[in-house]
Design an enzyme around this catalytic site. Structure first.
Site, PDB file in Angstrom:
ATOM      1  N   GLY A  15      38.418  30.381  32.422  1.00  0.00           N
ATOM      2  CA  GLY A  15      39.410  30.199  33.242  1.00  0.00           C
ATOM      3  C   GLY A  15      38.769  30.540  34.253  1.00  0.00           C
ATOM      4  O   GLY A  15      38.841  30.937  34.503  1.00  0.00           O
ATOM      5  N   ARG A  76      35.699  25.028  28.375  1.00  0.00           N
ATOM      6  CA  ARG A  76      36.035  25.599  27.278  1.00  0.00           C
ATOM      7  C   ARG A  76      35.005  24.554  25.827  1.00  0.00           C
ATOM      8  O   ARG A  76      35.229  24.446  25.853  1.00  0.00           O
ATOM      9  CB  ARG A  76      37.470  26.046  26.763  1.00  0.00           C
ATOM     10  N   ASP A 107      35.888  37.060  28.731  1.00  0.00           N
ATOM     11  CA  ASP A 107      35.388  37.799  28.087  1.00  0.00           C
ATOM     12  C   ASP A 107      34.940  36.767  27.014  1.00  0.00           C
ATOM     13  O   ASP A 107      33.230  37.343  26.218  1.00  0.00           O
ATOM     14  CB  ASP A 107      36.252  38.902  26.826  1.00  0.00           C
ATOM     15  N   THR A 130      37.724  36.034  36.128  1.00  0.00           N
ATOM     16  CA  THR A 130      39.368  36.038  35.254  1.00  0.00           C
ATOM     17  C   THR A 130      40.694  36.535  36.098  1.00  0.00           C
ATOM     18  O   THR A 130      40.607  38.194  37.009  1.00  0.00           O
ATOM     19  CB  THR A 130      39.286  36.355  34.235  1.00  0.00           C
ATOM     20  N   ASP A 132      42.424  37.824  34.811  1.00  0.00           N
ATOM     21  CA  ASP A 132      43.816  38.972  33.735  1.00  0.00           C
ATOM     22  C   ASP A 132      43.353  40.774  34.441  1.00  0.00           C
ATOM     23  O   ASP A 132      44.048  41.543  33.557  1.00  0.00           O
ATOM     24  CB  ASP A 132      43.619  38.678  32.815  1.00  0.00           C
ATOM     25  N   ASP A 134      41.557  42.218  32.460  1.00  0.00           N
ATOM     26  CA  ASP A 134      41.143  43.062  31.336  1.00  0.00           C
ATOM     27  C   ASP A 134      39.395  42.859  30.610  1.00  0.00           C
ATOM     28  O   ASP A 134      39.343  43.016  29.358  1.00  0.00           O
ATOM     29  CB  ASP A 134      42.002  41.652  30.484  1.00  0.00           C
ATOM     30  N   ARG A 176      47.335  36.487  29.947  1.00  0.00           N
ATOM     31  CA  ARG A 176      47.218  36.687  28.460  1.00  0.00           C
ATOM     32  C   ARG A 176      47.370  38.126  27.480  1.00  0.00           C
ATOM     33  O   ARG A 176      48.990  37.546  27.567  1.00  0.00           O
ATOM     34  CB  ARG A 176      45.270  36.500  28.549  1.00  0.00           C
ATOM     35  N   LYS A 218      73.653  47.521  42.255  1.00  0.00           N
ATOM     36  CA  LYS A 218      72.188  45.788  42.582  1.00  0.00           C
ATOM     37  C   LYS A 218      73.281  44.784  41.566  1.00  0.00           C
ATOM     38  O   LYS A 218      73.382  44.501  40.632  1.00  0.00           O
ATOM     39  CB  LYS A 218      71.464  46.607  41.195  1.00  0.00           C
TER      40      LYS A 218
HETATM   41  O1  F6P Z   1      42.532  33.904  31.510  1.00  0.00           O
HETATM   42  C1  F6P Z   1      42.937  33.444  32.630  1.00  0.00           C
HETATM   43  C2  F6P Z   1      44.392  32.609  32.394  1.00  0.00           C
HETATM   44  O2  F6P Z   1      44.696  32.198  33.226  1.00  0.00           O
HETATM   45  C3  F6P Z   1      45.474  32.968  31.587  1.00  0.00           C
HETATM   46  O3  F6P Z   1      45.744  34.150  32.400  1.00  0.00           O
HETATM   47  C4  F6P Z   1      45.992  32.765  30.549  1.00  0.00           C
HETATM   48  O4  F6P Z   1      46.863  32.438  29.559  1.00  0.00           O
HETATM   49  C5  F6P Z   1      44.966  31.911  30.463  1.00  0.00           C
HETATM   50  O5  F6P Z   1      44.099  31.658  30.997  1.00  0.00           O
HETATM   51  C6  F6P Z   1      45.656  29.949  30.276  1.00  0.00           C
HETATM   52  O6  F6P Z   1      44.462  29.360  29.760  1.00  0.00           O
HETATM   53  P1  F6P Z   1      44.743  28.301  30.028  1.00  0.00           P
HETATM   54  O7  F6P Z   1      44.118  27.543  31.306  1.00  0.00           O
HETATM   55  O8  F6P Z   1      43.659  27.277  28.940  1.00  0.00           O
HETATM   56  O9  F6P Z   1      45.751  26.915  30.388  1.00  0.00           O
END
Ligand code: F6P
Length: 328
Positions: A15, A76, A107, A130, A132, A134, A176, A218
C-alpha cells in the site's frame, strides 16, 4: 564506506503512503552523493521480475518531496510469491548489474525481501512505508503522520455537520489490523469513543458510554472505528444496533477509505523519509543487509528484518486512558 556495491536498486511496494517519494528522492541522491548508480524499479517486485527499471540521477527526483503516492508505482506481486518469479527477478537484477536493494514498503514487502535474501543472498535494507504504523522496530512508519492529519481534518469537517444536526457519526478509518490511526486521530479529533482491534470493549459498553454522553448533555458524538476492530459488527451494523438500542440518536456513517493514503506528505514525514533514505544507502555501503531502518527516540535505528516482520507494534495504553478521560 568500503563496499563492492556499485549499483543500488530502489522500489516501492505494498500500500502506498505519503512520504514514499521523499524516501525515493533521498535514496537516489544518497547514491549520487556516494558515486553509486541508482536504478528505480517500477511496480515493486512485479517490475523486478519484468526488468522494469530506469537509471535515476539527482535530477530524476526533482520536485517530488512534496508529492503523495510514489513515482515508482507500487503493486502486490503474486509472481514474486513463486520460486520461479523470484528466480527471474534475481536474474534480471544480475543482468542489470544491480548489487543491492532498498525496499520501501510494509511487512509484506519485507517478508518477500527476507525470502529473496535467503534464496539468493542479495543484500537489502528495508524502509517502513505504510500509513498503518504497525511495523515493529520503529516509532513511526512513513505516511503515518500525514494520514493522522488527513483523518483529523476529515473528522473536524464531520463534527461540523454532526453538531449542526445533533447526530452520532461512526467514522471508519484504515489501519488494516492495527488501531494506531484510530486511537491517535480519535484523540486528536476529540472522539467520544474509539474502537480498536487491540481493545475489544464490547457492544454493551459502547451503548452505556453513548447513553452517558447523552446524559452529560452531549447532543452529537463521533465514534472512530478502526477497520480491523473486533466488536463483531461493521460500521453499518453498528449504526443499526445503536439506532435500535438508543432511538434518541440520529446516526450516520462515514468510511474515510483511501483518502488516508494520499495527499502531500507532512514535514515530519518528509524529514523522516530523508533520514531513512540516507541511512538505508549508507547501511548497504557499510556492508549491512537484512535490516529495517527505523526511528526510535528520535534517533535512526536498524532492526533485523526477521524481528521487524515477526514483531508487533504495541498500542499506547496511556493514550487509551487519556482518551477515556478527555472524552467524558
Ligand atoms: O496497509 C495500508 C492499507 O491502507 C491498510 O490500512 C488498508 O487496510 C489496506 O492498505 C488497503 O489495501 P488496498 O490498497 O489493497 O485496498
Amino acid at each position: 564506506m568500503s563496499s563492492s556495491i556499485q549499483k543500488i536498486g530502489v522500489m516501492t511496494s505494498g500500500g502506498d503512503s505519503p512520504g514514499m517519494n521523499a524516501a525515493v528522492r533521498a535514496v537516489v541522491r544518497s547514491c549520487a552523493f556516494h558515486n553509486i548508480i541508482c536504478a528505480g524499479i517500477y511496480r515493486g517486485y512485479q517490475g523486478m521480475i519484468e526488468g522494469d527499471y530506469e537509471i535515476m540521477g539527482p535530477r530524476s527526483v526533482n520536485n517530488i518531496i512534496n508529492k503523495g503516492g510514489t513515482i515508482l508505482m507500487s503493486a502486490r506481486s503474486k509472481d514474486f510469491r513463486t520460486e520461479e518469479g523470484r528466480k527471474r527477478a534475481y536474474e534480471n537484477l544480475r543482468k542489470e548489474n544491480i548489487d543491492a536493494l532498498v525496499l520501501i514498503g510494509g511487512d509484506g514487502t519485507f517478508t518477500g525481501g527476507l525470502i529473496f535474501n535467503q534464496e539468493f543472498g542479495f543484500p537489502l535494507i528495508g524502509i517502513p512505508g505504510t500509513i498503518d504504523n504497525d511495523i515493529y522496530g520503529t516509532n513511526y512508519t512513513l505516511g503515518y503522520d500525514t494520514a493522522l492529519n488527513t483523518v483529523v481534518e476529515a473528522i473536524d469537517k464531520i463534527r461540523d455537520t454532526a453538531s449542526s444536526h445533533s447526530r452520532l457519526f461512526f467514522v471508519e478509518v484504515m489501519g488494516r489490523d492495527a488501531g494506531h490511526i484510530a486511537l491517535n486521530a480519535g484523540v486528536g479529533a476529540g472522539a467520544e469513543e474509539i474502537l480498536i482491534p487491540e481493545e475489544d470493549l464490547g457492544l454493551e459498553r459502547l451503548v452505556e458510554s453513548l447513553e452517558r454522553s447523552r446524559r452529560n448533555g452531549k447532543t452529537s458524538s463521533i465514534v472512530v472505528v478502526a477497520e480491523g476492530d473486533k466488536i463483531g459488527k461493521n460500521v453499518f451494523e453498528l449504526k443499526d444496533y445503536v439506532e435500535e438500542h438508543l432511538p434518541f440518536y440520529d446516526v450516520r456513517v462515514s468510511v474515510l477509505g483511501h483518502i488516508q493514503r494520499g495527499g502531500t506528505p507532512s514535514c515530519f514525514d518528509r524529514v523522516l523519509a530523508s533520514r531513512m533514505g540516507v541511512k538505508a544507502v549508507e547501511s548497504l555501503l557499510e556492508g549491512k543487509t537484512n535490516y529495517m531502518v527505523g526511528i526510535r527516540d528520535a534517533k535512526m535505528s536498524l532492526t533485523p528484518l526477521e524481528e521487524a516482520v515477526k514483531g508487533r507494534s504495541k498500542i499506547n495504553h496511556e493514550l487509551l486512558r487519556v482518551s477515556n478521560i478527555v472524552s467524558i
